[in-house]
Design an enzyme around this catalytic site. Structure first.
Site, mmCIF file in Angstrom:
data_model
loop_
_atom_site.group_PDB
_atom_site.id
_atom_site.type_symbol
_atom_site.label_atom_id
_atom_site.label_comp_id
_atom_site.label_asym_id
_atom_site.label_seq_id
_atom_site.Cartn_x
_atom_site.Cartn_y
_atom_site.Cartn_z
ATOM 1 N N CYS A 265 0.831 -1.209 0.000
ATOM 2 C CA CYS A 265 0.000 0.000 0.000
ATOM 3 C C CYS A 265 0.862 1.255 0.000
ATOM 4 C CB CYS A 265 -0.915 0.000 1.221
ATOM 5 S SG CYS A 265 -2.107 -1.342 1.253
ATOM 6 N N CYS A 440 13.353 11.181 -7.741
ATOM 7 C CA CYS A 440 12.133 10.362 -7.691
ATOM 8 C C CYS A 440 11.621 10.400 -6.252
ATOM 9 C CB CYS A 440 12.393 8.934 -8.170
ATOM 10 S SG CYS A 440 13.477 7.976 -7.093
#
Length: 482
Positions: A265, A440
């Protein structure tokens, strides 16, 4: 409270908690004695329930500062239920397929919920509300703000505190007559056998591959049924392992899938209600197994698609005779289990807080966030390339960064060349080639991007170590973390 300060308030709060725990224990004992007067002597507790209540060494059942444990309601020898149980569970008792016998079995059962997160929240709440005899909860994490959209058992007031304490308090508030056992640590091979053996049924409400293998192996060794659920993104699944001929997890997956296929998740996201749906179904399966009512999902797997509102049930193969854990010739022992390295076996960590960091580049091809910040402050001409997916870029980004996702970077190199030229044209030193920095989320994809860029003719490309996560930690604490 005008002169005692914070120390005095803590003393008073602790005393209040102790007194409330004592009052709660006295109320339970009074109700139990009243029931005995009404219906006769109480029947003895089931051995399984006693083991779960008394066998755990944590000393944390009950959760109050007085150390008192919850007292479980017992059935009388005549088979009747105490009056307060009849009223509390009356809607159960009205069901012809469940009735008094179903409630009796449920009250004498013990269930361990591994994980007090998105799946474990509805599991624990419903098992407590429905009257399971002994409910154990094991989790080593603390409540975080980004848990609350899906982990409905926790409240904002518990942020930063133990998930097990939070979950147990919520369950206790729903039903004070059940026994709650709190395990304030992560389940590991070194402690799993000791904990799991005390319970009749195990519910896997975790979200990582090594723990799934570990729990399944442990349940096989101790011959416990396992209710296994998973939720990710907008999908979920559910099955019952090692019960009535159903396979164990290793029967279906003798070898772990590639690391890239195992998302969490925290990596891919999840719609809050999806683990809620699967968790409710896990609680249902646990009740069915405990009471022997209905048909548990043995040899079948439920697949849930939230977007299309579709539920499919698919048949899965039975236990494999050649399974290394539950097969006929298995030689896997409890001693081997305790020494087995599940993180090495799956090449993935048990905790999402220890996400592995890649090391693909030499130091000369990398800069830290603080070094990059100094370069910004000096006004050095450069281009910042953000290689996160577009929907990540919409969440938050650093100023004046160009977003080209890693997945399409190679085909978008002409766009990158144009952007670098525009940066050079607008800089004061137009004859100087601007630097190219790549960022990133956590510093892994950016390294892959720099590797690609250097191979394709961008030798000055450099990775920003640790990505935006490090930027928020080391440079700008107000930068949104996700």
């Amino acid at each position: 409270m005008d002169g005692g300060g914070g120390g005095r308030r803590e003393v008073v709060a602790g005393e209040l908690e102790r007194l409330r725990a004592e009052r709660q224990e006295l109320d339970i004992r009074i109700r139990l004695l009243e029931s005995e007067l009404e219906a006769g002597s109480a029947a003895p507790a089931s051995p399984a329930g006693e083991d779960a209540a008394a066998g755990v060494e944590d000393g944390l059942c009950g959760g109050g500062s007085g150390g008192a444990c919850q007292t479980r309601r017992e059935f009388v020898e005549s088979g009747a239920l105490p009056a307060d149980m009849i009223y509390r569970y009356s809607r159960h008792l009205l069901l012809p397929d469940f009735g008094v016998e179903g409630q009796r079995k449920l009250s004498r059962s013990s269930v361990l919920v591994v994980g007090a997160g998105g799946l474990g929240s509805p599991v624990a709440l419903y098992l407590a509300a429905c009257g399971v005899g002994v409910l154990g909860i094991v989790d080593g994490d603390d409540v975080e703000l980004n848990n609350l959209h899906r982990q409905i058992i926790h409240k904002e007031a518990y942020v930063g505190r133990s998930k097990v304490k939070s979950a147990a308090d919520a369950c206790r508030a729903i039903n004070s007559s059940i026994k709650l056992v709190e395990h304030h640590h992560t389940l590991k091979p070194s402690n799993a056998l000791e904990i799991v053996r005390k319970y009749d049924i195990v519910v896997d409400a975790t979200d990582n591959l090594p723990t799934r293998y570990m729990i399944s192996d442990c349940c096989v060794l101790l011959n416990k049924p396992l209710i296994s659920g998973a939720a990710l993104g907008l999908e979920g699944q559910l099955t019952v392992y090692h019960h009535n001929g159903s396979p164990c997890y290793r029967c279906l997956f003798p070898n772990p899938p590639p690391v890239a296929a195992c998302q969490r998740c925290s990596d891919s996201g999840v719609l809050g209600v999806v683990p809620g749906v699967i968790g409710c179904l896990q609680a249902l399966e646990a009740i069915k197994v405990a009471t022997d009512v209905g048909e548990p999902l043995c040899g079948r797997m439920l697949l849930f698609d939230a977007l299309s509102a579709r539920i499919r049930i698919v048949k899965i193969r039975g236990s494999s005779p050649v399974c290394t854990i539950c097969g006929e010739k298995s030689v896997f022992t409890q001693e081997e289990f305790q020494k087995f390295d599940y993180e090495k076996f799956t090449e993935s960590p048990m905790s999402d807080k220890s996400t592995p960091s890649l090391s693909l580049l030499p130091d000369s091809a990398r800069v830290t966030c603080t070094e990059y910040k100094r370069m910004i402050d000096k006004g050095e001409p450069h281009l910042l390339l953000d290689v996160r997916p577009a929907h990540h870029f919409q969440i938050t980004s650093l100023p004046q960064s160009l977003n080209i996702p890693l997945s399409v970077l190679e085909e978008k190199l002409p766009l990158l060349e144009i952007s670098l030229k525009e940066t050079m044209d607008t800089s004061a030193a137009s004859d100087e080639q601007p630097s190219l920095y790549v960022v990133c989320r956590r510093g892994n994809d950016s390294q892959s991007a720099v590797q690609l860029l250097r191979e394709k003719g961008f030798p000055s490309a450099k990775d920003i170590v640790g990505g935006l996560q490090s930027w928020a930690q080391d440079v700008d604490p107000d930068f949104p973390a996700y």
